[in-house]
Design a protein around this motif. Structure first.
Motif, short mmCIF file in Angstrom:
data_model
loop_
_atom_site.label_atom_id
_atom_site.label_comp_id
_atom_site.label_asym_id
_atom_site.label_seq_id
_atom_site.Cartn_x
_atom_site.Cartn_y
_atom_site.Cartn_z
N HIS A 57 -26.32 -12.89 -13.21
CA HIS A 57 -26.20 -11.83 -13.57
C HIS A 57 -26.41 -11.29 -14.63
CE1 HIS A 57 -23.58 -12.58 -10.18
NE2 HIS A 57 -22.69 -13.96 -10.97
N ILE A 58 -28.50 -12.21 -15.44
CA ILE A 58 -29.08 -11.00 -16.10
C ILE A 58 -29.97 -11.07 -15.71
CG2 ILE A 58 -28.65 -11.75 -18.65
CD1 ILE A 58 -26.65 -13.37 -18.91
N PHE A 59 -30.50 -10.28 -15.67
CA PHE A 59 -32.21 -10.13 -15.53
C PHE A 59 -32.97 -10.45 -17.02
CE2 PHE A 59 -31.07 -6.09 -12.66
CZ PHE A 59 -31.37 -7.02 -11.34
N ASN A 60 -34.07 -11.25 -16.33
CA ASN A 60 -35.00 -11.92 -17.88
C ASN A 60 -36.70 -9.61 -17.63
OD1 ASN A 60 -36.69 -12.53 -19.62
ND2 ASN A 60 -38.12 -14.09 -18.42
N VAL A 61 -36.55 -9.25 -18.33
CA VAL A 61 -37.18 -7.97 -18.31
C VAL A 61 -38.78 -8.65 -18.38
CG1 VAL A 61 -37.36 -5.50 -19.11
CG2 VAL A 61 -35.16 -6.38 -18.05
N LEU A 62 -39.62 -8.69 -17.72
CA LEU A 62 -40.79 -8.71 -18.01
C LEU A 62 -41.81 -7.69 -17.82
CD1 LEU A 62 -40.65 -12.16 -16.04
CD2 LEU A 62 -40.29 -11.84 -18.51
N LEU B 179 -33.14 -8.95 -22.24
CA LEU B 179 -32.34 -9.68 -21.35
C LEU B 179 -31.49 -8.52 -20.53
CD1 LEU B 179 -31.39 -12.94 -22.44
CD2 LEU B 179 -33.25 -12.56 -20.86
N PHE B 180 -31.66 -8.26 -19.57
CA PHE B 180 -30.14 -7.02 -18.53
C PHE B 180 -29.50 -7.80 -18.28
CE2 PHE B 180 -31.50 -2.71 -16.87
CZ PHE B 180 -30.13 -2.26 -16.05
N SER B 181 -28.62 -8.02 -18.65
CA SER B 181 -27.25 -7.83 -17.84
C SER B 181 -26.17 -7.27 -17.21
CB SER B 181 -26.09 -8.37 -19.05
OG SER B 181 -25.38 -7.51 -19.88
N TRP B 182 -26.39 -6.89 -16.28
CA TRP B 182 -25.95 -6.58 -15.43
C TRP B 182 -24.62 -6.22 -14.32
CZ3 TRP B 182 -25.20 -7.90 -9.94
CH2 TRP B 182 -26.28 -9.06 -9.90
N SER B 183 -23.89 -7.11 -14.62
CA SER B 183 -22.77 -7.46 -14.08
C SER B 183 -21.70 -7.84 -15.39
CB SER B 183 -22.45 -8.70 -13.26
OG SER B 183 -20.70 -8.49 -12.49
N ALA B 184 -20.32 -6.72 -14.96
CA ALA B 184 -19.42 -7.53 -16.19
C ALA B 184 -19.34 -6.50 -17.40
CB ALA B 184 -18.84 -9.00 -15.88
N ASP C 288 -40.02 0.34 -10.65
CA ASP C 288 -41.08 0.18 -10.98
C ASP C 288 -41.79 0.08 -12.80
OD1 ASP C 288 -41.32 0.53 -8.32
OD2 ASP C 288 -41.37 2.60 -8.50
N ILE C 289 -41.49 0.40 -13.70
CA ILE C 289 -41.59 0.06 -15.11
C ILE C 289 -41.56 -1.05 -15.31
CG2 ILE C 289 -41.93 2.68 -15.87
CD1 ILE C 289 -38.13 1.28 -16.82
N ALA C 290 -41.05 -2.39 -14.41
CA ALA C 290 -41.01 -3.37 -14.91
C ALA C 290 -40.44 -4.90 -13.92
CB ALA C 290 -40.05 -3.53 -15.82
N ASN C 291 -40.68 -5.95 -14.57
CA ASN C 291 -40.70 -6.83 -13.42
C ASN C 291 -38.86 -7.54 -13.42
OD1 ASN C 291 -42.60 -6.91 -11.55
ND2 ASN C 291 -43.97 -8.50 -12.85
N TYR C 292 -37.49 -7.52 -12.87
CA TYR C 292 -36.67 -8.05 -13.56
C TYR C 292 -36.58 -9.26 -12.44
CZ TYR C 292 -36.33 -3.08 -15.31
OH TYR C 292 -36.28 -1.52 -15.01
N ILE C 293 -36.48 -10.16 -13.42
CA ILE C 293 -35.82 -11.92 -13.30
C ILE C 293 -34.63 -12.03 -12.72
CG2 ILE C 293 -37.64 -13.89 -12.61
CD1 ILE C 293 -38.93 -12.32 -11.88
N ASN C 294 -33.92 -12.83 -12.02
CA ASN C 294 -31.93 -13.00 -11.92
C ASN C 294 -32.26 -14.21 -12.32
OD1 ASN C 294 -29.43 -11.64 -12.06
ND2 ASN C 294 -29.38 -12.99 -9.58
N GLY C 295 -31.82 -14.54 -13.10
CA GLY C 295 -31.68 -16.00 -13.66
C GLY C 295 -30.85 -16.86 -13.00
N ALA C 296 -30.78 -17.66 -12.42
CA ALA C 296 -30.97 -19.09 -11.50
C ALA C 296 -29.05 -19.32 -11.58
CB ALA C 296 -31.58 -20.66 -12.17
N ALA C 297 -28.83 -19.80 -10.66
CA ALA C 297 -27.89 -20.28 -10.23
C ALA C 297 -27.85 -21.10 -10.84
CB ALA C 297 -26.61 -19.79 -8.56
#
Length: 400
Positions: free
Chosen positions: A295-300, A273-278, A218-227
């Protein structure tokens, strides 16, 4: 060729895999492949191990990754800080050293990074696909026009000054991050500045009055990267940033694309950037405009906290998410959005946010400034290196 330069076979100019005497079953400084950072000149031992085989070397030797994809990724470093001046490491290193009265070991390092030498090594790899290596003997087949040792030392000194500044900036950043993390913990975890004030009970425990409890989600927007499909990776366009680029920087293997993506999937200097896998970690992007891979969030920021506070907050809590991923790991550990929703934090009131922002923002800005300066320095070094080593650019004292 300049008058006093000579033509050498590379194997006659440098000592490849020089003899280093180590005693079996005794412990020495150890360097493994993952310790080498293609963006840095030096590598230091990460461990102390019992000798059971591997490449042997001494301080100031160059470790040259001979196997794919490490060679293509530029894993070439000069080793430092070996205990008792000696150590060993991966069997996949070739070891380069200057020859007495012929070549300088610092110059040898920069010569091994010269694009022509690297391209030669890559084109002479042998073996099965995926495990190809360049053999020591291949370097008998490359000839180069090279300067006398005094000019070598001057060239290496110019390039080393740039590398020293890059590593100094990184050392400063390490100190700044440690300082910022200590400040974050003092304020947000230990509530140090507020111990004389009033506290209230919450689902998070006792927190300063006026603060609130929110989930990480709830403290940020987590936008996953494109495939990106293989067909969408082309020779032109913006770089596509995967986890490998976060860990090792942009290399010649980094893909590019012209694909239209959401604006939030385009990153730039200062993006968190928040890498959330591996590989789970938090990164501060510093290499210009690029496209973010899945597999990476852009934290906004979403209005709750600034990007500066979010960066250090997430750096502080990433160990929690790493432990979750480790428990889930089969072939590739990762976390899910639900884990962000289930992890709670104490969030300060408006006045306390503003006070902390005044402290933390200059630290964040200095870290980012140092990182972006390093990108400029790296480009300068990589432009000068082939020109100086080839003689296309001569230092004033050696011009004819």
């Amino acid at each position: 060729m300049p008058n006093n330069w000579k033509t050498y076979k590379l194997s006659d100019f440098i000592d490849i895999n020089p003899l280093v005497k180590l005693k079996a079953n005794q412990s020495y400084s150890f360097v493994e492949m993952k310790d080498l950072d293609a963006n840095l000149k030096t590598v230091r031992p990460s461990d102390f191990k019992t000798l059971k085989g591997g490449a042997k070397f001494q301080n100031n030797d160059t470790l040259f990754a001979r196997i794919t994809p490490c060679l293509e990724n530029g894993k070439i470093c000069q080793v430092r800080d070996l205990e008792n001046n000696v150590g060993f490491g991966s069997t996949e290193f070739l070891v380069f050293r200057g020859k007495e009265n012929i070549s300088d070991s610092d110059f040898v390092y920069y010569l091994s990074r010269e694009p022509f030498v690297r391209q030669f090594a890559e084109s002479n790899m042998i073996g099965t696909s995926g495990r190809q290596r360049v053999a020591k003997e291949a370097f008998q087949n490359i000839e180069l026009e090279l300067p006398p040792i005094q000019e070598q030392k001057s060239i290496a000194s110019i390039l080393s000054a740039i590398d020293d500044k890059i590593e100094n900036n990184l050392a400063i950043n390490k100190t700044l991050e440690e300082m910022a993390m200590a400040l974050y913990k003092h304020w947000f975890v230990d509530f140090g500045p507020f111990q004389d004030g009033e506290f209230v009970e919450s689902e998070f425990g006792r927190i300063p009055k006026g603060w609130e409890v929110k989930s990480v989600y709830d403290i940020a927007n987590y936008i996953n990267g494109a495939a990106f499909k293989p067909s969408e990776l082309v020779d032109e366009g913006k770089y596509v940033i995967k986890i490998s680029e976060l860990n090792g920087g942009i290399t010649k293997n980094t893909g590019k694309s012209n694909k239209e993506v959401k604006p939030e999937q385009v990153i730039n200097n200062g993006s968190v950037l928040f890498s959330w896998s591996a590989t789970l970690d938090i990164f501060l992007w510093d290499k210009g405009e690029a496209l973010l891979n899945q597999h990476i969030f852009n934290v906004l920021p979403n209005g709750s906290l600034s990007i500066e506070i979010l960066y250090f907050l997430l750096k502080n809590i990433i160990a929690h998410f790493k432990s979750i991923a480790a428990d889930r790991a089969t072939t590739m550990g990762h976390i899910k959005i639900s884990h962000l929703k289930e992890t709670f934090l104490a969030i300060p009131n408006k006045n306390h946010k503003q006070e902390f922002q005044k402290i933390i923002e200059p630290i964040f800005n200095q870290i980012l400034e140092n990182l972006t300066e390093n990108q400029t320095l790296t480009q300068l070094r990589d432009t000068l290196l082939p020109k100086l080593i080839s003689g296309a650019v001569r230092l004033k004292e050696f011009r004819e």
